[in-house]
Design an enzyme around this catalytic site. Structure first.
Site, PDB file in Angstrom:
ATOM      1  CD  GLU A 296     -13.723 -49.237  -3.793  1.00 38.52           C
ATOM      2  OE1 GLU A 296     -14.542 -48.682  -4.415  1.00 38.52           O
ATOM      3  OE2 GLU A 296     -13.258 -48.871  -2.450  1.00 38.52           O
TER       4      GLU A 296
ATOM      5  CG  ASP B 174     -21.917 -50.130  -6.182  1.00 37.30           C
ATOM      6  OD1 ASP B 174     -22.031 -50.373  -7.568  1.00 37.30           O
ATOM      7  OD2 ASP B 174     -21.574 -49.039  -5.742  1.00 37.30           O
TER       8      ASP B 174
ATOM      9  CG  ASP C 145     -21.654 -37.490  -1.178  1.00 34.92           C
ATOM     10  OD1 ASP C 145     -21.878 -36.699  -2.340  1.00 34.92           O
ATOM     11  OD2 ASP C 145     -22.430 -38.002  -0.841  1.00 34.92           O
TER      12      ASP C 145
ATOM     13  CG  ASP D  21     -19.361 -45.566  -8.958  1.00 37.95           C
ATOM     14  OD1 ASP D  21     -20.248 -44.625  -8.444  1.00 37.95           O
ATOM     15  OD2 ASP D  21     -19.564 -46.639  -9.127  1.00 37.95           O
TER      16      ASP D  21
HETATM   17  N1  SAM Z   1     -22.909 -44.482  -6.648  1.00 36.55           N
HETATM   18  C1  SAM Z   1     -22.381 -43.911  -5.250  1.00 36.55           C
HETATM   19  C2  SAM Z   1     -22.753 -42.537  -4.800  1.00 36.55           C
HETATM   20  O1  SAM Z   1     -23.148 -41.809  -5.736  1.00 36.55           O
HETATM   21  O2  SAM Z   1     -22.351 -41.978  -3.746  1.00 36.55           O
HETATM   22  C3  SAM Z   1     -20.766 -44.407  -5.260  1.00 36.55           C
HETATM   23  C4  SAM Z   1     -20.933 -45.502  -4.967  1.00 36.55           C
HETATM   24  S1  SAM Z   1     -19.297 -46.415  -4.505  1.00 36.55           S
HETATM   25  C5  SAM Z   1     -19.818 -47.591  -3.404  1.00 36.55           C
HETATM   26  C6  SAM Z   1     -18.119 -45.107  -4.019  1.00 36.55           C
HETATM   27  C7  SAM Z   1     -16.826 -45.912  -3.684  1.00 36.55           C
HETATM   28  O3  SAM Z   1     -15.640 -45.122  -3.800  1.00 36.55           O
HETATM   29  C8  SAM Z   1     -16.644 -46.617  -2.420  1.00 36.55           C
HETATM   30  O4  SAM Z   1     -16.809 -48.121  -2.326  1.00 36.55           O
HETATM   31  C9  SAM Z   1     -15.387 -46.122  -1.749  1.00 36.55           C
HETATM   32  O5  SAM Z   1     -14.582 -46.978  -1.130  1.00 36.55           O
HETATM   33  C10 SAM Z   1     -14.763 -45.595  -3.130  1.00 36.55           C
HETATM   34  N2  SAM Z   1     -13.723 -44.566  -2.651  1.00 36.55           N
HETATM   35  C11 SAM Z   1     -13.770 -43.489  -1.997  1.00 36.55           C
HETATM   36  N3  SAM Z   1     -12.606 -43.068  -1.862  1.00 36.55           N
HETATM   37  C12 SAM Z   1     -11.717 -43.486  -2.930  1.00 36.55           C
HETATM   38  C13 SAM Z   1     -10.572 -43.111  -3.332  1.00 36.55           C
HETATM   39  N4  SAM Z   1      -9.870 -41.965  -2.920  1.00 36.55           N
HETATM   40  N5  SAM Z   1     -10.035 -43.779  -4.147  1.00 36.55           N
HETATM   41  C14 SAM Z   1     -10.738 -45.069  -4.851  1.00 36.55           C
HETATM   42  N6  SAM Z   1     -12.203 -45.388  -4.378  1.00 36.55           N
HETATM   43  C15 SAM Z   1     -12.577 -44.616  -3.326  1.00 36.55           C
END
Ligand code: SAM
Length: 289
Positions: free
Chosen positions: A105, A85, A158, A155
């Protein structure tokens, strides 16, 4: 009238009125929804789980960015894992002393759609010349890069779906290997009251890799169920016990305007309630006078 009910927990959850549906589609990695709600502004949902809202995101992002960077005191290289985001990038880039920021990301569609529908989250930070954005799995990046970092911020979503890798022992070990001496890793670690098993598992895994580890906390309304815990892991035990005076000095020197963070909150956030200490297998907060 449409409603959105979060599906993170089986028998409990939060409900939003969808005042305007802005976007809904599958990205290739996740099911992504962005809608507007009168109380919380624009809301990003991935795989049925609320990620961030315009109204309360500042608490989460200020605490995951400023606590490690100001405790470190000389962070030049910062890595953000996840954070599609853009709000973590916004907060990290407020530190003029940071020289290079890499964001890794996994899902380019989250980046694109959030720039379009949640522009206040990144607030132009992607255009900062210090920033490099890579599309990759965070674990794969850390296991293959030769770069080193002073601060790593996970960041993540889950530990379900693509985010699961970011809670593995391999991920923590890879972060440890890519931190400079005196570097620190911080992580999104869920809501302690609702996700105690995830917290206990993360504690065991961090303890297996880092000399000094703990969690710190903040309450974020749309991460429902009480305080969210953030993982803290480093080989420099002094970072966690930094005094108010140096923090005050660094915070003032940074010139950063915050809405949640201040040095007193920074220090107090490491004081955990007893049920949380029990979950992470500690007797006390290990705070120093
Ligand atoms: N603030 C949020 C929360 O507490 O749930 C997290 C927000 S941010 C949108 C989380 C991001 O992690 C997502 O954009 C997702 O695509 C990314 N993500 C998930 N797994 C990942 C991975 N293995 N490597 C890199 N990014 C990843």
């Amino acid at each position: 009238m449409r409603e959105f009910v979060e599906t993170l927990y089986d028998s409990y959850g939060q409900l939003f009125r969808v005042d305007e549906m802005l976007f809904e589609d599958k990205t290739g990695h996740q099911h992504l929804v962005i809608f507007h709600n009168a109380a919380f502004g624009r809301v990003l949902v991935l795989d049925g789980i609320v990620q961030t809202t315009e109204r309360d995101e500042f608490i989460y992002h200020e605490m995951l960015a400023h606590v490690p960077i100001l405790a470190h005191g000389n962070a030049r290289d910062v890595l953000i894992v996840g954070g599609g985001d853009g709000a973590m990038l916004r907060e990290v880039s407020r530190h003029r002393s940071v020289e290079r920021i890499i964001q890794v990301e996994i899902d380019d569609r989250v980046l694109d759609l959030c720039r379009r529908f949640l522009p206040r989250h990144s607030a132009g930070a992607f255009d900062d010349s210090r920033v490099t954005v890579l599309i990759d799995d965070g674990l794969h990046f850390l296991q293959t890069t030769e770069r080193r970092f002073d601060v790593i911020i996970s960041d993540s979503t889950d530990p379900i779906g693509p985010g699961e890798a970011l809670f593995s022992r391999e991920f923590y070990a890879a972060c440890h290997a890519r931190l400079n001496s005196g570097g620190v890793l911080v992580t999104q670690n869920g809501v302690a009251f609702m996700q105690p098993e995830e917290l206990a598992t993360a504690a065991r895994r961090l303890a297996a890799v880092f000399d000094d580890w703990h969690f710190y906390a903040a309450a974020i309304p749309t991460y429902v169920g009480g305080i969210m815990t953030f993982g803290w892991a480093t080989d420099d035990a002094g970072l966690r016990h930094i005094g108010l005076a140096p923090l005050d000095e660094r915070f003032i020197a940074s010139g950063i305007e915050t809405r949640y963070y201040n040095p007193e909150v920074h220090r107090a956030a490491f004081a955990l309630p007893r049920h949380v200490l029990r979950t992470i297998g500690k007797q006390h907060n290990e705070s120093r006078p």
